[in-house]
Write a protein that holds these residues in place. Structure first.
Motif, mmCIF file in Angstrom:
data_model
loop_
_atom_site.group_PDB
_atom_site.id
_atom_site.type_symbol
_atom_site.label_atom_id
_atom_site.label_comp_id
_atom_site.label_asym_id
_atom_site.label_seq_id
_atom_site.Cartn_x
_atom_site.Cartn_y
_atom_site.Cartn_z
ATOM 1 N N UNK A 13 0.832 -1.202 0.000
ATOM 2 C CA UNK A 13 0.000 0.000 0.000
ATOM 3 C C UNK A 13 0.870 1.258 0.000
ATOM 4 N N UNK A 14 0.204 2.395 -0.129
ATOM 5 C CA UNK A 14 0.934 3.665 -0.125
ATOM 6 C C UNK A 14 1.064 4.236 -1.526
ATOM 7 N N UNK A 15 1.801 5.330 -1.631
ATOM 8 C CA UNK A 15 1.902 6.084 -2.880
ATOM 9 C C UNK A 15 2.351 5.235 -4.071
ATOM 10 N N UNK A 16 1.709 5.471 -5.229
ATOM 11 C CA UNK A 16 2.207 4.915 -6.478
ATOM 12 C C UNK A 16 3.379 5.795 -6.943
ATOM 13 N N UNK A 17 4.115 5.330 -7.948
ATOM 14 C CA UNK A 17 5.330 6.067 -8.345
ATOM 15 C C UNK A 17 5.004 7.449 -8.899
ATOM 16 N N UNK A 18 3.816 7.619 -9.522
ATOM 17 C CA UNK A 18 3.447 8.927 -10.067
ATOM 18 C C UNK A 18 3.285 9.971 -8.977
ATOM 19 N N UNK A 19 2.693 9.570 -7.863
ATOM 20 C CA UNK A 19 2.500 10.481 -6.726
ATOM 21 C C UNK A 19 3.835 10.761 -6.033
ATOM 22 N N UNK A 20 4.644 9.718 -5.860
ATOM 23 C CA UNK A 20 5.983 9.893 -5.260
ATOM 24 C C UNK A 20 6.781 10.924 -6.054
ATOM 25 N N UNK A 41 -5.164 19.982 -5.770
ATOM 26 C CA UNK A 41 -4.527 19.205 -4.695
ATOM 27 C C UNK A 41 -3.463 18.290 -5.288
ATOM 28 N N UNK A 42 -2.258 18.333 -4.743
ATOM 29 C CA UNK A 42 -1.161 17.538 -5.294
ATOM 30 C C UNK A 42 -1.461 16.039 -5.219
ATOM 31 N N UNK A 43 -2.271 15.650 -4.244
ATOM 32 C CA UNK A 43 -2.694 14.264 -4.096
ATOM 33 C C UNK A 43 -4.049 14.296 -3.394
ATOM 34 N N UNK A 44 -4.896 13.305 -3.659
ATOM 35 C CA UNK A 44 -6.234 13.311 -3.045
ATOM 36 C C UNK A 44 -6.180 12.754 -1.625
ATOM 37 N N UNK A 45 -5.419 13.466 -0.798
ATOM 38 C CA UNK A 45 -5.321 13.098 0.611
ATOM 39 C C UNK A 45 -5.090 14.365 1.415
ATOM 40 N N UNK A 46 -6.099 14.764 2.192
ATOM 41 C CA UNK A 46 -6.046 16.047 2.903
ATOM 42 C C UNK A 46 -4.890 16.130 3.893
ATOM 43 N N UNK A 47 -4.549 15.002 4.521
ATOM 44 C CA UNK A 47 -3.478 15.011 5.519
ATOM 45 C C UNK A 47 -2.125 15.315 4.857
ATOM 46 N N UNK A 48 -1.875 14.705 3.702
ATOM 47 C CA UNK A 48 -0.622 14.937 2.984
ATOM 48 C C UNK A 48 -0.588 16.342 2.390
ATOM 49 N N UNK A 262 -4.214 -0.879 5.399
ATOM 50 C CA UNK A 262 -3.857 -0.713 3.995
ATOM 51 C C UNK A 262 -4.410 0.620 3.502
ATOM 52 N N UNK A 263 -4.062 0.994 2.273
ATOM 53 C CA UNK A 263 -4.498 2.301 1.802
ATOM 54 C C UNK A 263 -4.458 2.438 0.296
ATOM 55 N N UNK A 264 -4.858 3.621 -0.170
ATOM 56 C CA UNK A 264 -4.927 3.932 -1.596
ATOM 57 C C UNK A 264 -3.559 4.321 -2.139
ATOM 58 N N UNK A 265 -3.491 4.532 -3.448
ATOM 59 C CA UNK A 265 -2.229 4.973 -4.063
ATOM 60 C C UNK A 265 -1.927 6.430 -3.701
ATOM 61 N N UNK A 266 -2.883 7.093 -3.051
ATOM 62 C CA UNK A 266 -2.676 8.480 -2.613
ATOM 63 C C UNK A 266 -2.534 8.577 -1.091
ATOM 64 N N UNK A 267 -2.363 7.436 -0.430
ATOM 65 C CA UNK A 267 -2.238 7.425 1.036
ATOM 66 C C UNK A 267 -0.770 7.371 1.443
#
Length: 282
Positions: A13-20, A41-48, A262-267
């Motif tokens: 889980x966690x960021x995909x390479x595009x988000x990284x 938003x740079x990624x669809x995750x408010x915390x990040x 676990x989480x999304x590719x934007x987590x």
């Protein structure tokens, strides 16, 4: 009472390479400069997003972009329509382009199809940043739909080319293709779904069955977050969707539960680590 939960984070889980890639580009610039504009938003995750805005990232929308001149602007992984690049030239904006390579490849394929005068259908979420960028390659002519029922009363040409937003379900894409073929259309289908996302379906199926409870961490705006959570729920009914640590509820758990996170590719991984620490404190 101490719950003594045994907690494991899904390593896949966690960021995909595009988000990284996009986040690293933003952080590199913010290490040297006080601020950086980011279109959406740079990624669809408010915390990040909050973590990065605290560092100086300034989130703007397309209306605000029109008023901006002589500045640097980050294009996030979702990509942008050609009109954004045109505006940047007119306003003397320096674009830091962090468009995901998978999205860029798809944009090019759609543009080539459009240039070849093909009728184009895009399976994607209405109003999603990536989908807006894809439709922009066709001068807004492509028909976007997020559910097959939307096409029931649509006047479609006898022959068309079908594309998909990169984070959609592969199974659903092929189901839609088969349904359209069965309706008598000539469909040229292009499976453009990112395998780093689609492979996670299988990974999650295998992960969630090992636990009494599953905590799925994702921003509420994340498209693939919704899809991946559905996978969790399908294979482990005791799955819970949260966006922040504060949303965890003690009464979800029993003593000595095995809990999977676990989480999304934007987590971000740091957020899943934070959830783990909280669970272990129960």
């Amino acid at each position: 009472m101490k719950y003594n939960l045994a907690v494991t984070i899904d390593k896949a889980s966690g960021f995909c390479f595009g988000v990284v890639y996009a986040i690293e580009m933003a952080e590199d610039i913010l290490d040297d400069e006080d601020y950086l504009y980011c279109l959406g938003d740079i990624v669809h995750n408010d915390e990040e997003v909050k973590r990065l805005t605290d560092k100086g990232l300034r989130i703007i929308d397309h209306e605000q972009l029109q008023l901006l001149h002589n500045e640097k602007v980050l294009i996030r992984a979702h990509g942008e329509a050609p009109s954004t690049y045109q505006l940047a030239m007119e306003n003397n904006l320096t674009l830091i382009d962090a468009s995901c390579p998978v999205v860029l490849k798809l944009q090019n394929r759609i543009k080539n199809s459009h240039d070849d005068k093909e009728h184009i259908l895009i399976f994607g979420k209405h109003g999603h940043a990536e989908v807006i960028g894809l439709q922009g390659q066709t001068d807004g002519e492509a028909l976007v739909f997020q559910d097959l029922s939307e096409l029931d009363n649509a006047e479609l040409p006898a022959k068309f080319t079908l594309y998909s937003q990169t984070t959609k379900s592969t199974d659903k894409f092929y189901h839609i293709k088969d349904q359209l073929l069965s309706r008598g259309y000539e469909v040229k289908a292009n499976d453009t779904i990112c395998r780093q996302v689609s492979n996670r379906y299988t990974d999650l199926e295998q992960f969630v069955v090992n636990f009494n409870k599953v905590i799925f961490v994702s921003g509420k705006k994340s498209s693939n977050g919704k899809v991946l959570y559905d996978v969790c729920k399908k294979y482990n009914d005791n799955s819970y969707f949260i966006s922040t640590v504060e949303e965890l509820e003690l009464d979800w758990f029993d003593a000595n539960d095995k809990v999977g996170i676990c989480g999304a590719t934007s987590t971000p991984m740091w957020l899943m680590e934070k959830v783990k620490a909280k669970l272990e404190s129960f």
